[in-house]
Scaffold this active site. Sequence first.
Site, PDB file in Angstrom:
ATOM      1  N   GLY A  20       0.767  -1.193   0.143  1.00 16.81           N
ATOM      2  CA  GLY A  20       0.006   0.046  -0.107  1.00 16.81           C
ATOM      3  C   GLY A  20       0.814   1.435  -0.048  1.00 16.81           C
ATOM      4  O   GLY A  20       1.984   1.228   0.490  1.00 16.81           O
ATOM      5  N   PHE A  21       0.284   2.304  -0.568  1.00 17.54           N
ATOM      6  CA  PHE A  21       0.908   3.760  -0.537  1.00 17.54           C
ATOM      7  C   PHE A  21       0.281   4.653   0.381  1.00 17.54           C
ATOM      8  O   PHE A  21      -1.129   5.040   0.345  1.00 17.54           O
ATOM      9  CB  PHE A  21       0.906   4.071  -1.632  1.00 17.54           C
ATOM     10  CG  PHE A  21       1.736   5.656  -1.931  1.00 17.54           C
ATOM     11  CD1 PHE A  21       2.907   5.503  -1.924  1.00 17.54           C
ATOM     12  CD2 PHE A  21       0.827   6.673  -1.985  1.00 17.54           C
ATOM     13  CE1 PHE A  21       3.688   6.944  -2.265  1.00 17.54           C
ATOM     14  CE2 PHE A  21       1.386   7.891  -2.264  1.00 17.54           C
ATOM     15  CZ  PHE A  21       2.724   8.200  -2.194  1.00 17.54           C
ATOM     16  N   THR A  23      -0.489   8.242   2.339  1.00 15.66           N
ATOM     17  CA  THR A  23      -0.532   9.373   1.923  1.00 15.66           C
ATOM     18  C   THR A  23      -0.402  10.537   3.178  1.00 15.66           C
ATOM     19  O   THR A  23      -0.561  11.719   3.118  1.00 15.66           O
ATOM     20  CB  THR A  23      -1.817   9.803   1.353  1.00 15.66           C
ATOM     21  OG1 THR A  23      -3.041   9.696   1.966  1.00 15.66           O
ATOM     22  CG2 THR A  23      -1.853   9.069  -0.039  1.00 15.66           C
ATOM     23  N   ASP A  50      -3.781   4.457   0.727  1.00 16.71           N
ATOM     24  CA  ASP A  50      -4.113   4.754   2.050  1.00 16.71           C
ATOM     25  C   ASP A  50      -4.426   6.131   2.413  1.00 16.71           C
ATOM     26  O   ASP A  50      -3.145   6.756   2.579  1.00 16.71           O
ATOM     27  CB  ASP A  50      -3.355   3.883   2.889  1.00 16.71           C
ATOM     28  CG  ASP A  50      -3.908   4.200   4.374  1.00 16.71           C
ATOM     29  OD1 ASP A  50      -4.565   3.139   5.058  1.00 16.71           O
ATOM     30  OD2 ASP A  50      -3.314   5.050   5.119  1.00 16.71           O
ATOM     31  N   TYR A  55      -5.664  13.220   7.594  1.00 18.53           N
ATOM     32  CA  TYR A  55      -4.555  13.625   6.893  1.00 18.53           C
ATOM     33  C   TYR A  55      -4.839  14.793   6.224  1.00 18.53           C
ATOM     34  O   TYR A  55      -3.966  15.779   5.803  1.00 18.53           O
ATOM     35  CB  TYR A  55      -4.057  12.696   5.975  1.00 18.53           C
ATOM     36  CG  TYR A  55      -3.673  11.242   6.509  1.00 18.53           C
ATOM     37  CD1 TYR A  55      -3.589  11.243   7.879  1.00 18.53           C
ATOM     38  CD2 TYR A  55      -3.536  10.193   5.862  1.00 18.53           C
ATOM     39  CE1 TYR A  55      -2.930   9.858   8.465  1.00 18.53           C
ATOM     40  CE2 TYR A  55      -3.410   8.925   6.049  1.00 18.53           C
ATOM     41  CZ  TYR A  55      -2.899   8.753   7.432  1.00 18.53           C
ATOM     42  OH  TYR A  55      -2.524   7.771   7.989  1.00 18.53           O
ATOM     43  N   LYS A  84     -10.275   6.443   6.942  1.00 15.56           N
ATOM     44  CA  LYS A  84     -10.454   6.131   8.300  1.00 15.56           C
ATOM     45  C   LYS A  84     -11.345   7.518   9.071  1.00 15.56           C
ATOM     46  O   LYS A  84     -11.211   8.498   8.706  1.00 15.56           O
ATOM     47  CB  LYS A  84      -8.953   6.340   9.132  1.00 15.56           C
ATOM     48  CG  LYS A  84      -8.036   5.644   8.388  1.00 15.56           C
ATOM     49  CD  LYS A  84      -6.694   5.487   8.908  1.00 15.56           C
ATOM     50  CE  LYS A  84      -5.505   4.922   8.230  1.00 15.56           C
ATOM     51  NZ  LYS A  84      -5.121   5.783   6.973  1.00 15.56           N
ATOM     52  N   HIS A 117      -9.790   5.258  13.050  1.00 15.88           N
ATOM     53  CA  HIS A 117      -8.392   5.332  13.085  1.00 15.88           C
ATOM     54  C   HIS A 117      -7.571   4.975  14.303  1.00 15.88           C
ATOM     55  O   HIS A 117      -6.491   4.705  14.058  1.00 15.88           O
ATOM     56  CB  HIS A 117      -8.334   7.036  12.729  1.00 15.88           C
ATOM     57  CG  HIS A 117      -7.118   7.495  12.171  1.00 15.88           C
ATOM     58  ND1 HIS A 117      -6.926   8.431  11.324  1.00 15.88           N
ATOM     59  CD2 HIS A 117      -5.682   7.071  12.391  1.00 15.88           C
ATOM     60  CE1 HIS A 117      -5.468   8.718  10.789  1.00 15.88           C
ATOM     61  NE2 HIS A 117      -4.613   7.916  11.675  1.00 15.88           N
ATOM     62  N   SER A 166      -8.001   0.372  13.575  1.00 17.12           N
ATOM     63  CA  SER A 166      -6.484   0.631  13.341  1.00 17.12           C
ATOM     64  C   SER A 166      -6.015   1.073  14.778  1.00 17.12           C
ATOM     65  O   SER A 166      -6.757   1.750  15.774  1.00 17.12           O
ATOM     66  CB  SER A 166      -6.416   1.954  12.532  1.00 17.12           C
ATOM     67  OG  SER A 166      -4.938   2.332  12.450  1.00 17.12           O
ATOM     68  N   ASN A 167      -4.907   0.588  15.194  1.00 14.19           N
ATOM     69  CA  ASN A 167      -4.214   0.891  16.619  1.00 14.19           C
ATOM     70  C   ASN A 167      -5.109   0.282  17.738  1.00 14.19           C
ATOM     71  O   ASN A 167      -5.096   0.806  18.776  1.00 14.19           O
ATOM     72  CB  ASN A 167      -4.066   2.530  16.771  1.00 14.19           C
ATOM     73  CG  ASN A 167      -3.247   3.032  15.611  1.00 14.19           C
ATOM     74  OD1 ASN A 167      -2.014   2.612  15.561  1.00 14.19           O
ATOM     75  ND2 ASN A 167      -3.798   4.077  14.991  1.00 14.19           N
ATOM     76  N   GLN A 190      -5.005  -2.084  11.566  1.00 12.98           N
ATOM     77  CA  GLN A 190      -3.797  -1.329  11.063  1.00 12.98           C
ATOM     78  C   GLN A 190      -2.802  -1.063  12.145  1.00 12.98           C
ATOM     79  O   GLN A 190      -3.508  -0.011  12.756  1.00 12.98           O
ATOM     80  CB  GLN A 190      -4.089  -0.404   9.944  1.00 12.98           C
ATOM     81  CG  GLN A 190      -3.049   0.433   9.173  1.00 12.98           C
ATOM     82  CD  GLN A 190      -3.397   1.364   8.486  1.00 12.98           C
ATOM     83  OE1 GLN A 190      -3.036   2.647   8.661  1.00 12.98           O
ATOM     84  NE2 GLN A 190      -3.924   1.216   7.451  1.00 12.98           N
TER      85      GLN A 190
END
Length: 335
Positions: A20-21, A23, A50, A55, A84, A117, A166-167, A190
Amino acid sequence: MDPKNQRVKLNDGHFIPALGFGTGAPPEVPKSEAVEVTKFAIEAGFRHIDSAHAYQNEEQVGQAIRSKIADGTVKREDIFYTSKVWSTSLRPELVQPALEKSLKDLQLDYVDLYIIHQPVALMPGEAILPTDENGKLIFDSVDLCHTWEALEKCKDAGLTKSIGVSNFNHKQLERILNKPGLKYKPVCNQVECHPYLNQSKLLGFCKSHDIALEKCKDAGLTKSIGVSNFNHKQLEKILNKPGLKYKPVCNQVIPSLICPHSLLPPHQLTLPSFQQSHQMALPSFPVTSGHQLIQQNRMYFKLMKILLKIASIYFYFFYLFLFPCHFTRNIQESG
């Protein structure tokens, strides 16, 4: 990169590209950078993009994706897009509006994966990090099981194909898994994962529940700096340096060992037990404004696959040499 041969099946039947990439970028990086580097990443072969509301660049990332669709480089179904829900939108009634806001910014009809997230709720509002007059974060009280139910509704509404977290640690995951009336399990968790934080226990837990462990922060940019194989005099020279801004966080004095399940996706390995111990790991690389580093990340991924295959062959013949009777017995029994 052949996306079809480098995908992992999630527990809901959908497939996620193994590489994956990401951002995410520091605030000082211009938002316009996200357009160019995301377009270049897609041109370089990345199909898993991602991003996240936090972000604050989904508009630019969406622009890049639509641009590469428009010029024929990819189709929408070729792209696996992750977004997320941020901590300020964890109240159940705010989850779907948050996803709809991301879709509006992206100008896409759906996301492929929508995840919580982080398991920390903050006071709703426009600020990403709401603070009081003393500069302290303002937290919110939210039952994440209720948040999860809101994500399930987003999936049923067709706004996202898959949902995950995630987390999360294993206890937080257990709360979701043991929730009465659970409709969909998280497809992934994630987390930060690399040789210095290999997450082996969490990996084992996720594997036992058919949850993919998706890794981030395992290549590219770093938040910490250290040294390797320095003796005490060499360390003293750095520590006593005039104007020292950051101390080394570590002194690595053993040879570097790559922990495959922290760095590589599933592989077709010779030894079944070796394969099973790695099948839930998915890499996800951070954003960079350097085109060369994007290419390096992609080459790094390919190189690690080759090295792991070589290692699997080595271990197979090593095992065959040490325990020939085991293989002879198996052959006799099968005959």
